[in-house]
Design a protein around this motif. Sequence first.
Motif, short mmCIF file in Angstrom:
data_model
loop_
_atom_site.label_atom_id
_atom_site.label_comp_id
_atom_site.label_asym_id
_atom_site.label_seq_id
_atom_site.Cartn_x
_atom_site.Cartn_y
_atom_site.Cartn_z
N ASP A 90 0.87 -1.18 0.00
CA ASP A 90 0.00 0.00 0.00
C ASP A 90 0.91 1.22 0.00
OD1 ASP A 90 -2.36 -1.47 0.20
OD2 ASP A 90 -2.40 -1.38 2.38
N ASP A 91 0.80 2.06 -1.03
CA ASP A 91 1.64 3.25 -1.14
C ASP A 91 0.80 4.33 -1.82
OD1 ASP A 91 3.90 4.81 -0.86
OD2 ASP A 91 4.86 4.07 -2.69
N ALA A 92 0.10 5.11 -1.01
CA ALA A 92 -0.93 6.00 -1.53
C ALA A 92 -0.39 7.38 -1.90
CB ALA A 92 -2.05 6.15 -0.50
N ARG A 93 -0.67 7.78 -3.14
CA ARG A 93 -0.30 9.12 -3.60
C ARG A 93 -1.20 10.19 -3.01
NH1 ARG A 93 -2.42 12.08 -7.56
NH2 ARG A 93 -3.69 10.31 -8.28
N ILE A 94 -2.46 9.81 -2.77
CA ILE A 94 -3.44 10.71 -2.17
C ILE A 94 -4.12 9.99 -1.01
CG2 ILE A 94 -3.87 11.98 -4.31
CD1 ILE A 94 -6.46 10.31 -4.63
N PRO A 95 -4.74 10.71 -0.09
CA PRO A 95 -5.47 10.04 1.00
C PRO A 95 -6.69 9.31 0.45
CG PRO A 95 -4.99 12.34 1.57
CD PRO A 95 -4.70 12.19 0.10
N ASP A 96 -7.08 8.24 1.12
CA ASP A 96 -8.32 7.56 0.76
C ASP A 96 -9.50 8.34 1.32
OD1 ASP A 96 -8.55 6.95 3.47
OD2 ASP A 96 -8.09 4.82 3.24
N ASN A 97 -10.70 7.82 1.16
CA ASN A 97 -11.89 8.55 1.61
C ASN A 97 -12.00 8.66 3.13
OD1 ASN A 97 -12.59 9.00 -1.02
ND2 ASN A 97 -14.36 7.63 -1.03
N ALA A 98 -11.19 7.90 3.84
CA ALA A 98 -11.17 7.98 5.31
C ALA A 98 -10.00 8.81 5.80
CB ALA A 98 -11.12 6.58 5.91
N GLY A 99 -9.25 9.40 4.85
CA GLY A 99 -8.11 10.24 5.23
C GLY A 99 -6.82 9.48 5.46
N LYS A 100 -6.82 8.18 5.21
CA LYS A 100 -5.60 7.38 5.40
C LYS A 100 -4.71 7.49 4.16
CE LYS A 100 -8.35 3.90 7.86
NZ LYS A 100 -8.83 2.51 7.76
N GLN A 101 -3.40 7.53 4.39
CA GLN A 101 -2.45 7.60 3.29
C GLN A 101 -1.22 6.77 3.62
OE1 GLN A 101 -1.47 11.59 2.06
NE2 GLN A 101 -0.47 10.93 0.17
N PRO A 102 -1.37 5.43 3.60
CA PRO A 102 -0.23 4.58 3.94
C PRO A 102 0.89 4.69 2.90
CG PRO A 102 -2.02 3.27 3.04
CD PRO A 102 -2.57 4.66 3.24
N VAL A 103 2.11 4.57 3.38
CA VAL A 103 3.28 4.61 2.50
C VAL A 103 4.15 3.40 2.82
CG1 VAL A 103 5.37 5.88 1.87
CG2 VAL A 103 3.24 7.12 2.31
N ASP A 104 4.40 2.59 1.79
CA ASP A 104 5.27 1.41 1.93
C ASP A 104 4.83 0.48 3.05
OD1 ASP A 104 6.77 2.37 -0.17
OD2 ASP A 104 8.26 3.33 1.10
N VAL A 105 3.53 0.21 3.11
CA VAL A 105 2.96 -0.68 4.12
C VAL A 105 2.43 -1.93 3.41
CG1 VAL A 105 1.10 -0.93 5.82
CG2 VAL A 105 2.31 1.25 5.60
N PRO A 106 2.67 -3.12 3.95
CA PRO A 106 2.13 -4.32 3.30
C PRO A 106 0.62 -4.39 3.41
CG PRO A 106 3.17 -4.90 5.39
CD PRO A 106 3.51 -3.45 5.13
N VAL A 107 -0.01 -4.93 2.39
CA VAL A 107 -1.45 -5.19 2.46
C VAL A 107 -1.71 -6.24 3.53
CG1 VAL A 107 -3.50 -5.93 1.19
CG2 VAL A 107 -1.68 -4.67 0.00
N VAL A 108 -0.92 -7.30 3.50
CA VAL A 108 -1.01 -8.38 4.47
C VAL A 108 0.39 -8.62 5.02
CG1 VAL A 108 -1.56 -10.81 4.86
CG2 VAL A 108 -2.96 -9.46 3.28
N THR A 109 0.59 -8.35 6.29
CA THR A 109 1.89 -8.58 6.91
C THR A 109 2.27 -10.05 6.82
OG1 THR A 109 1.51 -6.76 8.47
CG2 THR A 109 3.22 -8.36 9.05
N GLY A 110 3.45 -10.30 6.26
CA GLY A 110 3.92 -11.68 6.12
C GLY A 110 3.36 -12.40 4.90
N GLY A 111 2.51 -11.72 4.12
CA GLY A 111 1.95 -12.33 2.92
C GLY A 111 2.98 -12.41 1.81
#
Length: 217
Positions: A90-111
Amino acid sequence: MTATRTLLLTGFQAFGGEQENPSWQAVAALHGTRIAGHRVVARELPVAFGDALKALRVALRDTRPALAVCVGQAGGRAQISLERVAINVDDARIPDNAGKQPVDVPVVTGGPAAYFATLPIKAMRQALQEAGFPAEISQTAGTFVCNHVFYGLMHALRAQRHVRAGFIHLPYSPAQAARHPGAPSLAVETATGALRIALQAALRVREDARLPGGAEH
């Protein structure tokens, strides 16, 4: 509904300042119809990291589909994009509709680093092009909520080999393109027809044929 007779389609809410999202408009138009003997169930997903996957898991549990296809909007693309691979980022250029903007975060940890779609994307592209629709194979679903959902879909179904799944991106609608001068677009009605053709091909063809030496048709 039985597991072998349901086709789950998802689209997204509007995001990024847009007033509409053609992915949901096109998917919603197919809700309740039948494609190759399968009843289509459409669900709208929020454009929000985490929340989108929760809604998707509920939809999968409720419908127990034989085929699951998530659809999203890719503004700037001129063709219907059949996505090949989802990556665990997950590496968001813009915030999502909930205001979250993850950068270099795994979708599923350990996946795993990535999942491939289990749809016959080459056969789907051929069917679309033969029917006169602009279609391409895409090697990236981005790193925003579309890829987040695509990866989460494949991860959720990793132990259910009988359920095939994937992701399709649609261009802007004409109304959106009018607000983005020069951007290509596709009428929502056209996108709906294209989705029907693509899904018919996905239900007709189990997997893409391979030529000698590993090349694909």
